[in-house]
Scaffold this active site. Structure first.
Site, short mmCIF file in Angstrom:
data_model
loop_
_atom_site.label_atom_id
_atom_site.label_comp_id
_atom_site.label_asym_id
_atom_site.label_seq_id
_atom_site.Cartn_x
_atom_site.Cartn_y
_atom_site.Cartn_z
N LYS A 172 -1.67 -26.17 -2.88
CA LYS A 172 -2.54 -27.32 -3.15
C LYS A 172 -1.68 -28.51 -3.57
O LYS A 172 -1.10 -28.52 -4.65
CB LYS A 172 -3.53 -27.01 -4.28
N GLU A 247 7.02 -25.73 -13.85
CA GLU A 247 8.06 -26.78 -13.77
C GLU A 247 7.40 -28.05 -14.26
O GLU A 247 6.63 -28.67 -13.52
CB GLU A 247 8.51 -26.96 -12.32
N CYS A 282 10.56 -36.05 -12.72
CA CYS A 282 10.62 -35.19 -13.91
C CYS A 282 11.99 -35.24 -14.55
O CYS A 282 12.14 -35.14 -15.75
CB CYS A 282 10.27 -33.77 -13.52
N GLU A 383 6.41 -38.57 -22.25
CA GLU A 383 6.79 -38.85 -20.86
C GLU A 383 5.88 -39.94 -20.28
O GLU A 383 4.65 -39.81 -20.34
CB GLU A 383 6.66 -37.59 -20.01
P1 NAD Z 1 -0.49 -33.29 -12.72
O1 NAD Z 1 -0.20 -32.26 -13.74
O2 NAD Z 1 -1.51 -34.32 -13.02
O3 NAD Z 1 -0.95 -32.61 -11.34
C1 NAD Z 1 -0.17 -31.66 -10.65
C2 NAD Z 1 -1.07 -30.82 -9.76
O4 NAD Z 1 -1.95 -30.05 -10.55
C3 NAD Z 1 -1.94 -31.63 -8.81
O5 NAD Z 1 -2.01 -30.94 -7.57
C4 NAD Z 1 -3.28 -31.64 -9.51
O6 NAD Z 1 -4.37 -31.79 -8.64
C5 NAD Z 1 -3.29 -30.25 -10.13
N1 NAD Z 1 -4.17 -30.11 -11.30
C6 NAD Z 1 -4.51 -31.05 -12.21
N2 NAD Z 1 -5.33 -30.52 -13.13
C7 NAD Z 1 -5.52 -29.22 -12.80
C8 NAD Z 1 -6.26 -28.16 -13.38
N3 NAD Z 1 -6.98 -28.31 -14.50
N4 NAD Z 1 -6.23 -26.96 -12.77
C9 NAD Z 1 -5.49 -26.76 -11.66
N5 NAD Z 1 -4.78 -27.74 -11.07
C10 NAD Z 1 -4.79 -28.95 -11.64
O7 NAD Z 1 0.91 -33.97 -12.37
P2 NAD Z 1 1.19 -35.25 -11.46
O8 NAD Z 1 0.69 -36.46 -12.17
O9 NAD Z 1 0.79 -35.02 -10.06
O10 NAD Z 1 2.80 -35.25 -11.47
C11 NAD Z 1 3.56 -35.78 -12.50
C12 NAD Z 1 4.06 -34.71 -13.44
O11 NAD Z 1 4.76 -33.68 -12.73
C13 NAD Z 1 5.06 -35.25 -14.44
O12 NAD Z 1 4.77 -34.73 -15.72
C14 NAD Z 1 6.39 -34.73 -13.93
O13 NAD Z 1 7.39 -34.64 -14.91
C15 NAD Z 1 6.00 -33.40 -13.38
N6 NAD Z 1 7.00 -32.90 -12.42
C16 NAD Z 1 7.81 -31.86 -12.76
C17 NAD Z 1 8.79 -31.41 -11.88
C18 NAD Z 1 9.74 -30.28 -12.23
O14 NAD Z 1 10.39 -29.76 -11.32
N7 NAD Z 1 9.86 -29.88 -13.48
C19 NAD Z 1 8.93 -32.04 -10.64
C20 NAD Z 1 8.10 -33.10 -10.33
C21 NAD Z 1 7.13 -33.53 -11.21
#
Ligand code: NAD
Length: 483
Positions: A172, A247, A282, A383
């Protein structure tokens, strides 16, 4: 751009209730098309298809898995420009950066294609007449949830290890940037056996939740924010015992000692912040911790360098940074700029929305630098995931630098610039982060473990351990002595 379909059980289809979400171009405000807003029933269908496909995919040979991943890599490589174009339009990042992401995804697919013979178990010495050995077995259906910042790179590279280990996958992507994952699904529909790979799209609250809470998904891998990661861990535990790897985000420190070359360190601070992706990374080194002897000169050079960075449209070859992914994220960035000023930090450059010229219809913010930031303030602790670089108040000695660097709940990456071997090793040892750079920033060396400590996550990816993490060890003890 037309409307799009999900790949479920080898078929391309819309959401069962016809729901869609708009896909918008954040650089221009234009509507690109729609994506399916999957219902819980659609997710059920995808998981059922993946469960059914697992019965034969689990028996696939290493050679067959290598062949499939190689075929996926070939498809992605053959459509690299198109996929990069979709990402640039959908998430506002520069086209050249999204094009590099596609190359990284191809590399990752080929890397795991080459590792299928590494899924070894052990033989364990036991009594005469017995044989004890362990084997690695796939989990079954893996639920893979990914964020918005590197859409195709994550969609393609994060399916590689679970498939190589013999699992089937339901992926997803973020509802803000699903176009490239949906296109990938279309492109591979005839390449992947039906149900082995499924792509579902929609909101986190409906589609994501249904995947996390599905009883037949025992292995979840999530890349996204720390807050969502915790919610997913909690939700998964309500349903059953699931293996969840996370992650998550970072508020990563870059420590600069006075013996470092100042120009090199300033250039590294700019590169390490990943302004090329609007700071939406990230691993961005978003907190800079500088020794008092060089602090003022460092801030002056940093301000001049960041102040010269130019936001631009994805295809602008002279642009240094692109658009913020959506209006909510833009408002979040601007609110942290206001907060920093309220907290008494000094805004040295940027932080304002671009409202003139050809960028007025897009979501552009000028890259920002704050100085004199209190390490305990929210600007230093939380962040932002945007183009806001915070330089802490200067430090006097290594102990203080380490204290400031480690004083957050997150621990993904960290960097240190020094010519002193002892200081370099001490910081490599004591920085609380999963990935430490010494006199360099940003690089992910292929095959090395990437992941966080503390609230930045559980598990490591991009290496052999990621492959192993999609297997469970089974031990077998055979007594043949009495036969
Ligand atoms: P997010 O947590 O808002 O969403 C990530 C995914 O989770 C999306 O597909 C979203 O639809 C889904 N999601 C959201 N709420 C959910 C729930 N309650 N249940 C199931 N799925 C759900 O993150 P974002 O805004 O898309 O991305 C930014 C974040 O990702 C930042 O915090 C960044 O640091 C992190 N990130 C981490 C890495 C890593 O490798 N550590 C890499 C890239 C981004």
């Amino acid at each position: 751009m037309t409307d799009t379909s999900m790949l479920i059980g080898g078929k391309l289809r819309p959401a069962s209730d016809g729901s869609v979400l708009d896909a918008l171009n954040p650089a221009t405000g234009q509507r690109l098309g729609t994506i399916p807003d999957a219902t819980a029933d659609d997710v059920d269908d995808a998981v059922a298809a993946a469960s059914s496909a697992f019965t034969s995919w689990r028996r696939s040979t290493p050679g067959e898995r290598t062949a499939l991943l190689t075929a996926l890599a070939d498809v992605v490589a053959a459509h690299a420009d198109e996929l990069a174009r979709l990402d640039a339009d959908d998430n506002g990042s520069l086209y050249r950066e999204m094009r590099r992401d596609v190359d990284t995804a191809v590399f990752s697919l080929r890397y795991y294609a080459g590792l299928t013979l590494q899924l070894h178990g052990d033989t364990v010495p036991s009594e005469p007449g017995t044989l004890t050995y362990s084997v690695r077995r796939p989990y079954g259906v893996v639920g893979r949830l990914i964020p918005f910042n590197h859409p195709l790179m994550f969609a393609a590279s994060k399916i590689a290890a679970p498939l190589a280990a013999g699992n089937t996958v339901v992926i997803k992507p973020s509802e803000h940037t699903s176009l490239s994952a949906l296109r990938l699904g279309e492109l591979v529909a005839d390449v992947v056996p039906a149900g082995v790979l499924n792509v579902v799209t929609g909101t986190g609250a409906r589609c994501g939740d249904a995947l996390v809470a599905h009883p037949d998904v025992r292995r979840l891998a999530f890349t996204g924010s720390a807050a969502t990661g915790r919610a997913i861990q909690r939700r998964a535990a309500e349903v059953s015992i699931k293996t969840v790897t996370l992650e998550l985000g970072g508020k990563n420190p870059l420590v600069v000692f006075p013996d470092a070359d100042l120009d090199v360190a300033v250039a590294a601070a700019v590169r390490g912040m990943n302004f090329t992706w609007q700071g939406q990374s990230c691993g961005s080194l978003s907190r800079v911790v500088v020794h008092r002897d060089v602090h003022d000169a460092f801030v002056e050079k940093l301000t001049a360098t960041v102040g010269a960075l130019r936001p631009g449209l994805p295809d602008d070859p002279g642009a240094d940074t692109g658009a913020i992914v959506n209006a909510g994220q833009l408002e979040k960035v601007l609110s942290y700029v206001r907060l920093g000023q309220e907290e008494g930090a000094r805004l040295c450059t940027g932080g304002d929305r671009v409202t003139d010229g050809g960028l007025a219809d897009g979501l552009f913010v000028r890259p920002a630098v704050f100085a004199d930031v209190d390490p305990a303030s929210r600007l230093a602790q939380e962040e932002i995931f945007g183009p806001v670089l915070a330089v802490m108040r200067p430090f006097a000695d290594a102990d203080e630098a380490l204290r400031i660097a480690n004083a957050t709940s997150l621990g993904l990456t960290a960097g240190v610039f020094t010519r002193d071997l002892g200081t370099a090793h001490r910081f490599a040892e004591d920085l609380e982060a999963g990935y430490v750079w010494v006199n360099e920033v940003g690089r992910h060396v292929p095959g090395t473990p990437f992941g966080g400590v503390k609230d930045s996550g559980i598990g490591r990816e991009e290496d052999l351990d990621e492959l192993f993490s999609y297997t469970q060890l089974k031990n077998v003890h055979i007594n043949y002595g009495h036969l």
